[in-house]
Write an enzyme that holds these catalytic residues in place. Structure first.
Site, PDB file in Angstrom:
ATOM      1  N   LYS A 114       0.873  -1.193   0.000  1.00 39.87           N
ATOM      2  CA  LYS A 114       0.000   0.000   0.000  1.00 39.87           C
ATOM      3  C   LYS A 114       0.901   1.231   0.000  1.00 39.87           C
ATOM      4  CE  LYS A 114      -2.449   1.267   3.837  1.00 39.87           C
ATOM      5  NZ  LYS A 114      -1.839   2.583   4.157  1.00 39.87           N
ATOM      6  N   GLU A 116       0.626   5.786  -0.160  1.00 41.85           N
ATOM      7  CA  GLU A 116      -0.266   6.937   0.017  1.00 41.85           C
ATOM      8  C   GLU A 116      -0.120   7.925  -1.134  1.00 41.85           C
ATOM      9  OE1 GLU A 116       0.456   8.696   3.861  1.00 41.85           O
ATOM     10  OE2 GLU A 116       0.082   6.810   4.930  1.00 41.85           O
ATOM     11  N   GLU A 183      -9.232   7.464   4.012  1.00 36.13           N
ATOM     12  CA  GLU A 183      -9.059   7.775   5.442  1.00 36.13           C
ATOM     13  C   GLU A 183      -9.464   9.224   5.733  1.00 36.13           C
ATOM     14  OE1 GLU A 183      -5.264   6.759   7.144  1.00 36.13           O
ATOM     15  OE2 GLU A 183      -5.762   7.727   9.060  1.00 36.13           O
TER      16      GLU A 183
HETATM   17  O1  KIV Z   1      -0.802   2.129   8.906  1.00 32.41           O
HETATM   18  C1  KIV Z   1      -2.021   2.017   9.066  1.00 32.41           C
HETATM   19  O2  KIV Z   1      -2.504   1.556  10.112  1.00 32.41           O
HETATM   20  C2  KIV Z   1      -2.895   2.467   7.985  1.00 32.41           C
HETATM   21  C3  KIV Z   1      -4.357   2.441   8.237  1.00 32.41           C
HETATM   22  C4  KIV Z   1      -4.734   3.609   9.056  1.00 32.41           C
HETATM   23  C5  KIV Z   1      -5.143   2.379   6.986  1.00 32.41           C
HETATM   24  O3  KIV Z   1      -2.435   2.859   6.966  1.00 32.41           O
END
Ligand code: KIV
Length: 284
Positions: A114, A116, A183
């Site tokens: 993931k 951002e 988020e």
């Molecule tokens: O690192 C994390 O916990 C996250 C979540 C808030 C989606 O990215």
């Protein structure tokens, strides 16, 4: 053992009517709990920085830190899909470094990564996907940008910024992200995004209309004394239970009620007598 989840399986949940459930996990015990509870996705989140490592924000963790925690999760062979966060500065410098770092997380056991950001991250997202690594996007209140955002503030509250979020989400989905975390955005904006893209949205502080929800393990289960954000609902009080249990054990140690007979190894009768003549120790 259930069915091992994959990125295409999670992608295919769009429109299925069954919400995607994602929770963070950072080590073997939390991964085992998440898997036994039947969640769909484990996120080895960079929130490990605050939740486990005691930092103030996510900017302190490195690829090595994330690989260390991802490997601990992966060694449990959990059923949920394993998503690992690419930490701050592991993809901001360009596609080549992003691919290199995403590969390090995959080698540690992640099935997907993931990262951002919106349209300005497209070259990076495309390069990682091109390297056969599925990417989950993350839009809205993106914690790695908290200095630039001026703090942890709900995003998309104005018309322009809401429209920009929708455009970002459409671009990320077009680029091939298999799901997108939303988020800290208003519920109506999250609903509009959810209705505009063909991949699941997974919300955290983004209302009920997302295709799934994610929370931090320690927040859901009350294993933390950080102030929980508005969007957290607690389902257990692990920290209170842990303190009560440990306090009781400490009392038992101090009062010599621990260890008892059943927690003690003994020598055979004769040997006990030979080593310590006097009071006969029970053989066991
Ligand atoms: O690192 C994390 O916990 C996250 C979540 C808030 C989606 O990215």
């Amino acid at each position: 053992m259930g069915t091992k989840q994959t990125a295409p399986m999670v992608r295919a949940r769009k429109g299925s009517g069954t919400a995607v459930v994602m929770v963070t996990a950072y080590d073997a015990p939390t991964a085992r709990v998440a898997s036994a509870a039947g969640v769909d996705v484990i996120l080895v989140g960079d929130s490990v920085a605050m939740v486990v490592l005691g930092y103030e924000d996510t900017l302190h963790v490195t690829v090595d830190d994330m690989a260390h925690h991802t490997a601990a999760v992966a060694r449990t062979r959990p059923d949920p899909l394993i998503v690992a966060d690419l930490p701050w500065m592991s993809y901001h410098t360009g596609p080549a470094e992003a691919v290199h770092n995403a590969a390090a997380l995959v080698r540690a056991g992640a099935q997907t990564v993931k990262l951002e950001g919106g349209r300005k991250r497209l070259p990076v997202i495309e390069a990682v996907i091109d390297a056969e690594i599925p990417v989950m996007g993350h839009l809205g209140l993106t914690p790695q940008s908290f200095h630039a955002m001026g703090g942890f503030k709900v995003q998309g509250k104005e018309l322009d910024s809401a429209k920009a979020l929708v455009d970002d989400a459409v671009a990320l989905a077009d680029a091939g992200c298999f799901a997108i975390v939303l988020e800290g955005i208003p519920d109506v904006v999250a609903q509009l995004i959810t209705d505009s893209i063909p991949v699941p949205t997974i919300g955290i502080g983004a209302g009920v209309h997302c295709d799934g929800q994610v929370l931090v393990f320690h927040d859901v289960l009350g294993f933390d004394d950080r102030r929980a954000p508005k969007f957290v609902r607690r389902y257990a009080s692990l920290q209170a239970d842990a303190i009560a249990g440990l306090t009781q054990w400490a009392d038992d140690v101090r009062e010599r009620r621990f260890p008892g007979e059943e927690e003690t190894y003994h020598l055979s009768h004769g040997l006990a007598e030979a080593i310590a003549p006097g009071p006969v120790l029970a053989a066991n």
